[in-house]
Design a protein around this motif. Structure first.
Motif, PDB file in Angstrom:
ATOM      1  N   ILE A  25     -31.962  37.033  61.249  1.00 57.68           N
ATOM      2  CA  ILE A  25     -31.723  36.374  59.968  1.00 57.68           C
ATOM      3  C   ILE A  25     -30.734  35.233  60.188  1.00 57.68           C
ATOM      4  CG2 ILE A  25     -30.800  36.673  57.649  1.00 57.68           C
ATOM      5  CD1 ILE A  25     -31.671  39.616  57.881  1.00 57.68           C
ATOM      6  N   VAL A  26     -31.092  34.043  59.732  1.00 58.71           N
ATOM      7  CA  VAL A  26     -30.231  32.877  59.871  1.00 58.71           C
ATOM      8  C   VAL A  26     -29.670  32.553  58.498  1.00 58.71           C
ATOM      9  CG1 VAL A  26     -30.138  30.440  60.519  1.00 58.71           C
ATOM     10  CG2 VAL A  26     -31.619  32.009  61.777  1.00 58.71           C
ATOM     11  N   ALA A  27     -28.343  32.508  58.398  1.00 59.52           N
ATOM     12  CA  ALA A  27     -27.704  32.212  57.121  1.00 59.52           C
ATOM     13  C   ALA A  27     -27.784  30.714  56.843  1.00 59.52           C
ATOM     14  CB  ALA A  27     -26.250  32.665  57.149  1.00 59.52           C
ATOM     15  N   ARG A  28     -28.131  30.357  55.637  1.00 58.07           N
ATOM     16  CA  ARG A  28     -28.221  28.959  55.231  1.00 58.07           C
ATOM     17  C   ARG A  28     -27.345  28.760  53.996  1.00 58.07           C
ATOM     18  NH1 ARG A  28     -31.899  27.243  58.606  1.00 58.07           N
ATOM     19  NH2 ARG A  28     -33.829  28.314  58.972  1.00 58.07           N
ATOM     20  N   ASP A  29     -26.767  27.567  53.881  1.00 60.08           N
ATOM     21  CA  ASP A  29     -25.916  27.252  52.749  1.00 60.08           C
ATOM     22  C   ASP A  29     -26.802  27.024  51.522  1.00 60.08           C
ATOM     23  OD1 ASP A  29     -23.817  26.602  51.165  1.00 60.08           O
ATOM     24  OD2 ASP A  29     -23.334  24.725  52.150  1.00 60.08           O
ATOM     25  N   PRO A  30     -26.583  27.757  50.418  1.00 62.17           N
ATOM     26  CA  PRO A  30     -27.428  27.580  49.236  1.00 62.17           C
ATOM     27  C   PRO A  30     -27.169  26.263  48.514  1.00 62.17           C
ATOM     28  CG  PRO A  30     -25.697  29.133  48.770  1.00 62.17           C
ATOM     29  CD  PRO A  30     -25.603  28.809  50.228  1.00 62.17           C
TER      30      PRO A  30
END
Length: 71
Positions: A25-30
């Motif tokens: 899972i790659v975290a992305r800035d919302p």
């Protein structure tokens, strides 16, 4: 005793290899990055006990000037 340790080591190695997800899972800035036309003017004033109060207000940015020359 040696076989028991070998079996335990192999079991732990197998469990560790199986714990990794096939697709991490790659975290992305919302919140998307601001566009180049957006600009803010911020100022901060110190308060007691190492605190700061900051005020930011949107500013209209001038369009960029593009210079072109022939030659």
């Amino acid at each position: 005793m040696r076989r028991l340790k070998l079996f335990a080591a192999l079991a732990l190695a197998g469990a560790a290899a199986g714990a990794c997800a096939p697709h991490p899972i790659v975290a992305r800035d919302p919140v998307p990055a601001p566009s180049p036309e957006e600009a803010y003017s911020c100022s901060s004033t110190p308060l007691p006990l190492n605190a700061y109060k900051s005020d930011c207000s949107p500013v209209v940015r001038e369009p960029r000037t593009v210079l072109q020359s022939k030659g």
